[in-house]
Design an enzyme around this catalytic site. Structure first.
Site, PDB file in Angstrom:
ATOM      1  CG  ASP A  13      -1.751  -1.258   1.347  1.00  0.00           C
ATOM      2  OD1 ASP A  13      -2.390  -1.663   0.362  1.00  0.00           O
ATOM      3  OD2 ASP A  13      -1.718  -1.866   2.435  1.00  0.00           O
ATOM      4  CD  GLU A  14       4.782  -0.512  -0.080  1.00  0.00           C
ATOM      5  OE1 GLU A  14       5.385  -1.381   0.569  1.00  0.00           O
ATOM      6  OE2 GLU A  14       4.049  -0.780  -1.069  1.00  0.00           O
ATOM      7  CE  LYS A  16       3.197  -2.695  -4.657  1.00  0.00           C
ATOM      8  NZ  LYS A  16       2.777  -2.421  -3.270  1.00  0.00           N
ATOM      9  N   GLY A  17       1.016   1.877  -7.548  1.00  0.00           N
ATOM     10  CA  GLY A  17       0.226   2.218  -8.731  1.00  0.00           C
ATOM     11  C   GLY A  17       0.539   3.611  -9.232  1.00  0.00           C
ATOM     12  N   GLY A  40      -4.325  -4.217  -4.052  1.00  0.00           N
ATOM     13  CA  GLY A  40      -4.843  -3.283  -5.050  1.00  0.00           C
ATOM     14  C   GLY A  40      -3.936  -2.101  -5.271  1.00  0.00           C
ATOM     15  CG  HIS A  41      -1.383  -1.238  -8.013  1.00  0.00           C
ATOM     16  ND1 HIS A  41      -0.607  -1.340  -6.889  1.00  0.00           N
ATOM     17  CD2 HIS A  41      -0.805  -2.042  -8.943  1.00  0.00           C
ATOM     18  CE1 HIS A  41       0.391  -2.160  -7.119  1.00  0.00           C
ATOM     19  NE2 HIS A  41       0.295  -2.608  -8.356  1.00  0.00           N
ATOM     20  CB  THR A  42      -5.703   3.757  -5.444  1.00  0.00           C
ATOM     21  OG1 THR A  42      -6.406   2.808  -4.639  1.00  0.00           O
ATOM     22  CG2 THR A  42      -6.636   4.915  -5.777  1.00  0.00           C
ATOM     23  NE  ARG A 142       5.788 -31.711  -7.259  1.00  0.00           N
ATOM     24  CZ  ARG A 142       6.717 -32.537  -6.796  1.00  0.00           C
ATOM     25  NH1 ARG A 142       7.725 -32.889  -7.571  1.00  0.00           N
ATOM     26  NH2 ARG A 142       6.655 -33.005  -5.575  1.00  0.00           N
ATOM     27  CD  GLN A 223       0.515  -9.407  -2.758  1.00  0.00           C
ATOM     28  OE1 GLN A 223       1.263 -10.014  -3.501  1.00  0.00           O
ATOM     29  NE2 GLN A 223      -0.754  -9.253  -3.032  1.00  0.00           N
ATOM     30  NE  ARG A 302      -7.968  -7.057   5.530  1.00  0.00           N
ATOM     31  CZ  ARG A 302      -7.100  -8.061   5.614  1.00  0.00           C
ATOM     32  NH1 ARG A 302      -7.113  -8.861   6.670  1.00  0.00           N
ATOM     33  NH2 ARG A 302      -6.211  -8.266   4.653  1.00  0.00           N
ATOM     34  CG  ASP A 332       0.209  14.597   0.732  1.00  0.00           C
ATOM     35  OD1 ASP A 332       0.940  13.659   0.345  1.00  0.00           O
ATOM     36  OD2 ASP A 332      -1.044  14.521   0.714  1.00  0.00           O
ATOM     37  CB  VAL A 413       3.380  16.579  -2.664  1.00  0.00           C
ATOM     38  CG1 VAL A 413       4.844  16.588  -2.254  1.00  0.00           C
ATOM     39  CG2 VAL A 413       3.233  16.974  -4.130  1.00  0.00           C
ATOM     40  N   GLY A 414       0.602  14.230  -2.989  1.00  0.00           N
ATOM     41  CA  GLY A 414      -0.850  14.184  -3.130  1.00  0.00           C
ATOM     42  C   GLY A 414      -1.242  13.010  -4.003  1.00  0.00           C
TER      43      GLY A 414
END
Length: 430
Positions: A13-14, A16-17, A40-42, A142, A223, A302, A332, A413-414
Site C-alpha cells: 500500500d505504498e 506502487k500504482g 490493489g493499486h489506486t 504440483r 504486495q 480493512r 503531504d 505530495v498528493g
C-alpha cells in the site's frame, strides 16, 4: 533501453500504482509478476480514480502492453469483472496479455482459504480469503491448474479430480463442509475459456523479444518486501515472491535483463493483516495518519495499521532488492505535525539492532528507537520542485535518504497524477 523492477519497500500500500503510472508514458510493457487479486493499486487520473486488483497498472496507459506474468495466480471471474468495469469507463483493454503458465484460482481455493482462516482462530494469518495461498500451495504441490489447461478439457478435468481428491477429505472430515464436485468446478472454469483464449500467450518469449528490440519493460510487484514469502515477516506474509528476484522467476526473463530496481515507500508506515509491526501507533496520531492518508485497503476495505517511518525496514528492503532508487509517497500527510519521529534502530531485550532481525522471536520483541524531526505546517500539495518544499520537509526527506541508504528520486505530495516531485530520472540503464 532498460528493464525496470518496481517493488514495495514496506508492507504494501505504498503507492506502487502511482509510481507505475508516473513511468507509464515512458515504458512499452508493464508486467505484473506475482500475487493475485489480494492487493490493489489506486491510480488517480484527472478526476477519475481507478482501483485495480488483478490487472497491471499499465492497462491505464495508452500504448502500453499490460502483461499478467506466469508468477501471478488468476481468478478468472475477477479478471473479467475488472476488464468490464474499466472498459465501461472508456479504457482500451484489448492489449492485455496473460501468461499461459499462470496458475488459476479455482472456486475450491477460495473455499479452503476462508474455512482455514476461521479454523486457525487467534493463529490466523490475516489473508484476504480470495484463494491466493491455496492456489500457490497447489502450484508448489504440483496439483495446480494453469491457463493452458483451459483449452484441453480432458487435462483440465484430470487436474481438478486430482486436486479435489485431497481437498474434499479436508473440507468434509476436518471442516464439516460439503464436498465440491468435479463437474461444477470444470463447468465454472470452462465458461471463461473462449473469452480468455485471445489474451493467453507465451509471455516470456514476448518480453525477451521486447527487451532485445530495445523496448522498456516495467515489472511491477504486488504486495511488498515485508510480505515476501522468503524475506518478509514470515509466517505473516503473502504466498509469492514480492521482491525484485520475483520479477525474474515470475515473468520468465533473466536477471541480466534488469537494469534498475525502484522501491516505493511511504513517508510513514502501514500494514494490513496480522503480524509484528514495531512502529505501530495505537493513539490519536495513528488515527490521524489513517484518516488523513485514507488508509483503508483497496481490495478489502480493512483499516490499515499505521505507524512512523521505519528506516531499519527501509535499509533491509534496499539490501534484499538491490534498490537503485526510492519513490517516497504521501509526504503531504505529515503536514501539520510539530514533531515527526523516525525509527532508526530497534531495541531487542536491551540490545540495539541497526539491521532487521530475521529471527521471528526477536522481531516480535523489537521496540523502536526514535529520532525526532521538526515538522512543517505549510501546504505542500502544490510543490513541484524539491526547493518548493518547506525547509523542515526537505530535511526530513534528506534524513530518510541517508538512513535508508538509497537515493530518493521522486516524492509524492498528493494522490493526483501530477502531484509528484521528480528529483532524478527513474529510468536509467546500468
Amino acid at each position: 533501453m532498460p528493464g525496470v523492477v518496481l517493488v514495495g519497500a514496506q508492507w504494501g500500500d505504498e503507492g506502487k500504482g502511482k509510481a507505475t503510472d508516473l513511468l507509464g508514458s515512458r515504458v512499452d510493457y508493464v508486467v505484473k509478476f506475482n500475487g493475485g487479486n489480494n492487493a490493489g493499486h489506486t491510480v488517480v487520473i484527472g478526476n477519475e480514480k481507478y482501483a485495480l486488483h488483478l490487472l497491471p497498472s499499465g492497462i491505464l496507459s495508452p500504448g502500453v502492453i499490460p502483461v499478467i506474468g506466469n508468477g501471478v495466480v488468476v481468478d478468472l471471474e475477477v479478471l473479467f469483472q475488472e476488464l468490464d468495469a474499466i472498459s465501461a469507463r472508456g479504457v482500451d483493454t484489448s492489449r492485455l496479455l496473460v501468461s499461459g503458465s499462470a496458475h488459476i484460482i479455482a472456486p475450491y481455493h477460495r473455499t479452503v482459504d476462508k474455512v482455514t482462516e476461521r479454523f486457525l482462530g487467534k493463529r490466523r494469518i490475516g489473508t484476504t480469503g480470495r484463494g491466493i495461498g491455496p492456489a500457490y500451495a497447489d502450484k508448489i504441490n504440483r496439483v495446480g491448474i494453469r491457463m493452458w489447461d483451459l483449452f484441453d478439457e480432458k487435462i483440465l478435468r484430470a487436474k481438478v479430480e486430482g486436486a479435489l481428491d485431497q481437498k474434499n477429505h479436508l473440507l468434509v472430515k476436518i471442516y464439516n463442509r460439503r464436498a465440491i464436485t468435479v463437474d461444477e468446478t470444470v463447468e465454472e472454469l470452462l465458461k471463461y475459456a473462449d473469452r480468455v483464449r485471445p489474451m493467453v500467450a507465451d509471455t516470456s518469449v514476448e518480453l525477451n523479444k521486447a527487451l532485445d528490440a530495445g523496448r522498456t519493460v516495467l515489472f511491477e510487484a504486488g504486495q511488498a518486501t515485508m510480505l515476501d514469502i522468503d524475506h518478509g515477516t514470515y509466517p505473516f506474509v503473502t504466498s509469492s515472491s514480492a521482491t525484485a528476484g520475483g520479477a525474474v522467476t515470475g515473468s520468465g526473463i533473466g536477471p541480466t535483463r534488469v537494469d534498475s530496481v525502484i522501491g516505493v515507500i511511504k513517508a510513514y508506515t502501514t500494514r494490513v493483516g496480522e503480524g509484528p509491526f514495531p512502529t505501530e501507533l495505537f493513539d490519536d496520531k495513528g488515527e490521524f495518519l489513517r484518516k488523513s492518508g485514507g488508509e483503508y485497503g483497496v481490495t478489502t476495505g480493512r483499516p490499515r495499521r499505521c505507524g512512523w517511518y521505519d528506516a531499519v525496514i527501509a535499509r533491509y528492503a534496499a539490501r534484499i532488492n538491490g534498490l537503485t532508487d526510492l519513490v517516497l509517497t504521501k509526504l503531504d500527510i505529515l503536514t501539520g505535525m510539530e514533531k515527526v519521529p523516525v525509527c532508526v534502530a530497534y531495541d531487542v531485550d536491551g540490545v540495539r539492532h541497526d539491521e532487521m532481525p530475521t529471527d521471528q522471536t526477536a522481531f516480535h520483541h523489537a521496540k523502536p528507537i526514535y529520532e525526532q524531526f521538526d515538522g512543517w505546517w505549510e501546504d505542500i500539495s502544490h510543490a513541484r520542485t524539491f526547493e518548493e518544499l518547506p525547509v523542515n520537509a526537505q530535511r526530513y526527506v534528506r534524513a530518510l535518504e541517508e538512513m535508508s541508504g538509497t537515493r530518493i528520486s521522486a516524492i509524492g505530495v498528493g494522490p493526483a497524477r501530477d502531484q509528484i516531485i521528480p528529483i532524478h530520472d527513474l529510468i536509467h540503464p546500468r
